[in-house]
Design a protein around this motif. Structure first.
Motif, PDB file in Angstrom:
ATOM      1  N   GLN A   1      13.790  11.558  -0.508  1.00 37.65           N
ATOM      2  CA  GLN A   1      14.820  11.340   0.855  1.00 37.65           C
ATOM      3  C   GLN A   1      15.169  12.573   1.300  1.00 37.65           C
ATOM      4  OE1 GLN A   1      16.051   8.463   2.340  1.00 37.65           O
ATOM      5  NE2 GLN A   1      14.628   7.460   0.982  1.00 37.65           N
ATOM      6  N   GLY A   2      15.164  12.755   2.554  1.00 37.27           N
ATOM      7  CA  GLY A   2      15.376  14.076   3.382  1.00 37.27           C
ATOM      8  C   GLY A   2      14.383  15.278   3.293  1.00 37.27           C
ATOM      9  N   LEU A   3      13.338  14.867   2.510  1.00 35.00           N
ATOM     10  CA  LEU A   3      12.155  15.924   2.586  1.00 35.00           C
ATOM     11  C   LEU A   3      11.283  15.835   3.837  1.00 35.00           C
ATOM     12  CD1 LEU A   3      11.210  15.873  -1.169  1.00 35.00           C
ATOM     13  CD2 LEU A   3      12.834  17.172  -0.205  1.00 35.00           C
ATOM     14  N   SER A   4      10.645  17.180   4.095  1.00 34.09           N
ATOM     15  CA  SER A   4       9.545  16.861   5.257  1.00 34.09           C
ATOM     16  C   SER A   4       8.489  16.466   4.415  1.00 34.09           C
ATOM     17  CB  SER A   4       9.419  18.348   5.614  1.00 34.09           C
ATOM     18  OG  SER A   4       8.688  19.138   4.541  1.00 34.09           O
ATOM     19  N   SER A   5       7.540  16.152   5.220  1.00 34.76           N
ATOM     20  CA  SER A   5       6.300  15.495   4.804  1.00 34.76           C
ATOM     21  C   SER A   5       5.604  16.425   3.739  1.00 34.76           C
ATOM     22  CB  SER A   5       5.343  15.236   6.010  1.00 34.76           C
ATOM     23  OG  SER A   5       3.914  14.775   5.266  1.00 34.76           O
ATOM     24  N   ALA A   6       5.604  17.566   4.154  1.00 35.83           N
ATOM     25  CA  ALA A   6       4.940  18.853   3.198  1.00 35.83           C
ATOM     26  C   ALA A   6       5.766  19.152   1.824  1.00 35.83           C
ATOM     27  CB  ALA A   6       4.957  20.070   3.964  1.00 35.83           C
ATOM     28  N   ASP A   7       7.038  18.965   2.104  1.00 42.48           N
ATOM     29  CA  ASP A   7       7.708  18.861   0.753  1.00 42.48           C
ATOM     30  C   ASP A   7       7.771  17.870  -0.083  1.00 42.48           C
ATOM     31  OD1 ASP A   7       8.990  21.572   1.616  1.00 42.48           O
ATOM     32  OD2 ASP A   7      10.862  20.725   2.329  1.00 42.48           O
ATOM     33  N   SER A   8       7.407  16.855   0.530  1.00 41.63           N
ATOM     34  CA  SER A   8       7.350  15.371  -0.207  1.00 41.63           C
ATOM     35  C   SER A   8       6.014  15.504  -0.991  1.00 41.63           C
ATOM     36  CB  SER A   8       7.216  14.195   0.681  1.00 41.63           C
ATOM     37  OG  SER A   8       7.101  13.034   0.229  1.00 41.63           O
ATOM     38  N   HIS A   9       4.991  16.104  -0.282  1.00 40.52           N
ATOM     39  CA  HIS A   9       3.654  16.113  -0.946  1.00 40.52           C
ATOM     40  C   HIS A   9       3.640  17.171  -2.027  1.00 40.52           C
ATOM     41  CE1 HIS A   9       1.497  13.744   1.797  1.00 40.52           C
ATOM     42  NE2 HIS A   9       1.969  14.427   2.784  1.00 40.52           N
ATOM     43  N   ALA A  10       4.519  18.213  -1.952  1.00 38.73           N
ATOM     44  CA  ALA A  10       4.685  19.257  -2.954  1.00 38.73           C
ATOM     45  C   ALA A  10       5.479  18.546  -4.125  1.00 38.73           C
ATOM     46  CB  ALA A  10       5.584  20.538  -2.494  1.00 38.73           C
ATOM     47  N   LEU A  11       6.482  17.888  -3.669  1.00 40.84           N
ATOM     48  CA  LEU A  11       7.027  17.101  -4.887  1.00 40.84           C
ATOM     49  C   LEU A  11       5.928  16.340  -5.665  1.00 40.84           C
ATOM     50  CD1 LEU A  11      10.163  16.280  -6.075  1.00 40.84           C
ATOM     51  CD2 LEU A  11       9.345  14.180  -4.795  1.00 40.84           C
ATOM     52  N   ASN A  12       5.265  15.513  -5.049  1.00 35.56           N
ATOM     53  CA  ASN A  12       4.160  14.698  -5.711  1.00 35.56           C
ATOM     54  C   ASN A  12       3.314  15.524  -6.404  1.00 35.56           C
ATOM     55  OD1 ASN A  12       5.256  12.103  -4.838  1.00 35.56           O
ATOM     56  ND2 ASN A  12       4.121  12.163  -3.040  1.00 35.56           N
ATOM     57  N   ALA A  13       2.970  16.445  -6.233  1.00 31.48           N
ATOM     58  CA  ALA A  13       1.970  17.401  -6.798  1.00 31.48           C
ATOM     59  C   ALA A  13       2.496  18.078  -7.900  1.00 31.48           C
ATOM     60  CB  ALA A  13       1.616  18.499  -5.821  1.00 31.48           C
ATOM     61  N   ARG A  14       4.037  18.623  -7.772  1.00 28.39           N
ATOM     62  CA  ARG A  14       4.466  18.968  -9.200  1.00 28.39           C
ATOM     63  C   ARG A  14       4.766  17.934 -10.086  1.00 28.39           C
ATOM     64  NH1 ARG A  14       7.564  21.480  -4.858  1.00 28.39           N
ATOM     65  NH2 ARG A  14       9.408  19.945  -5.361  1.00 28.39           N
ATOM     66  N   LEU A  15       5.155  16.679  -9.651  1.00 30.22           N
ATOM     67  CA  LEU A  15       5.379  15.631 -10.669  1.00 30.22           C
ATOM     68  C   LEU A  15       4.070  15.197 -11.140  1.00 30.22           C
ATOM     69  CD1 LEU A  15       7.263  13.488 -11.704  1.00 30.22           C
ATOM     70  CD2 LEU A  15       6.637  11.800  -9.591  1.00 30.22           C
ATOM     71  N   VAL A  16       2.939  15.069 -10.410  1.00 30.46           N
ATOM     72  CA  VAL A  16       1.558  14.771 -11.215  1.00 30.46           C
ATOM     73  C   VAL A  16       1.508  15.844 -12.146  1.00 30.46           C
ATOM     74  CG1 VAL A  16      -0.886  14.945 -10.682  1.00 30.46           C
ATOM     75  CG2 VAL A  16       0.671  13.647  -9.236  1.00 30.46           C
ATOM     76  N   LEU A  17       1.472  17.149 -11.828  1.00 30.68           N
ATOM     77  CA  LEU A  17       1.138  18.240 -12.864  1.00 30.68           C
ATOM     78  C   LEU A  17       2.313  18.231 -13.909  1.00 30.68           C
ATOM     79  CD1 LEU A  17       0.361  21.203 -10.435  1.00 30.68           C
ATOM     80  CD2 LEU A  17      -1.152  19.594 -12.029  1.00 30.68           C
ATOM     81  N   LEU A  18       3.524  17.840 -13.828  1.00 25.39           N
ATOM     82  CA  LEU A  18       4.299  17.648 -15.214  1.00 25.39           C
ATOM     83  C   LEU A  18       3.984  16.460 -15.807  1.00 25.39           C
ATOM     84  CD1 LEU A  18       7.607  18.365 -13.367  1.00 25.39           C
ATOM     85  CD2 LEU A  18       6.814  19.598 -15.269  1.00 25.39           C
ATOM     86  N   LEU A  19       3.599  15.374 -15.424  1.00 28.42           N
ATOM     87  CA  LEU A  19       3.101  14.152 -15.998  1.00 28.42           C
ATOM     88  C   LEU A  19       1.706  14.530 -16.720  1.00 28.42           C
ATOM     89  CD1 LEU A  19       4.165  11.247 -13.737  1.00 28.42           C
ATOM     90  CD2 LEU A  19       5.276  12.163 -15.810  1.00 28.42           C
ATOM     91  N   ALA A  20       0.788  14.966 -16.210  1.00 25.25           N
ATOM     92  CA  ALA A  20      -0.495  15.486 -16.696  1.00 25.25           C
ATOM     93  C   ALA A  20      -0.301  16.282 -17.989  1.00 25.25           C
ATOM     94  CB  ALA A  20      -1.355  16.259 -15.694  1.00 25.25           C
ATOM     95  N   ASN A  21       0.767  17.288 -17.777  1.00 23.53           N
ATOM     96  CA  ASN A  21       0.818  18.309 -18.869  1.00 23.53           C
ATOM     97  C   ASN A  21       1.418  17.407 -19.991  1.00 23.53           C
ATOM     98  OD1 ASN A  21       1.573  20.792 -20.259  1.00 23.53           O
ATOM     99  ND2 ASN A  21       3.553  20.230 -20.068  1.00 23.53           N
ATOM    100  N   HIS A  22       2.490  16.466 -19.982  1.00 29.15           N
ATOM    101  CA  HIS A  22       2.955  15.608 -20.569  1.00 29.15           C
ATOM    102  C   HIS A  22       1.925  14.565 -21.482  1.00 29.15           C
ATOM    103  CE1 HIS A  22       6.080  13.082 -22.768  1.00 29.15           C
ATOM    104  NE2 HIS A  22       5.396  12.014 -22.373  1.00 29.15           N
ATOM    105  N   ILE A  23       0.846  14.274 -20.743  1.00 32.78           N
ATOM    106  CA  ILE A  23      -0.129  13.371 -21.246  1.00 32.78           C
ATOM    107  C   ILE A  23      -0.893  14.005 -21.981  1.00 32.78           C
ATOM    108  CG2 ILE A  23      -2.126  12.122 -20.713  1.00 32.78           C
ATOM    109  CD1 ILE A  23      -0.680  11.126 -18.191  1.00 32.78           C
TER     110      ILE A  23
END
Length: 64
Positions: free
Chosen positions: A25-47
């Protein structure tokens, strides 16, 4: 060999989805994509398993 879990395995799936949407909520498209990228990397690290991550990539690329 580790295998990707593809059957429902998420506690409180609706609550997670709501939290994910709220995080964007409230994020620009670029910030939303960056959030998704960070989340993917965090979850990949967890796996941690490259084999499982490759299965996940293949599953995500498959027509759906």
């Amino acid at each position: 060999m580790p295998q990707l879990i593809t059957t429902p395995n998420l506690d409180a799936a609706d609550d997670f989805y709501e939290a994910l949407i709220d995080a964007h909520q409230g994020l620009s498209s670029a910030d939303s994509h960056a959030l998704n990228a960070r989340l993917v990397l965090l979850l990949a690290n967890h796996i941690g398993s490259l084999a499982v991550l490759r299965e996940a990539l293949a599953a995500a690329q498959a027509p759906g």
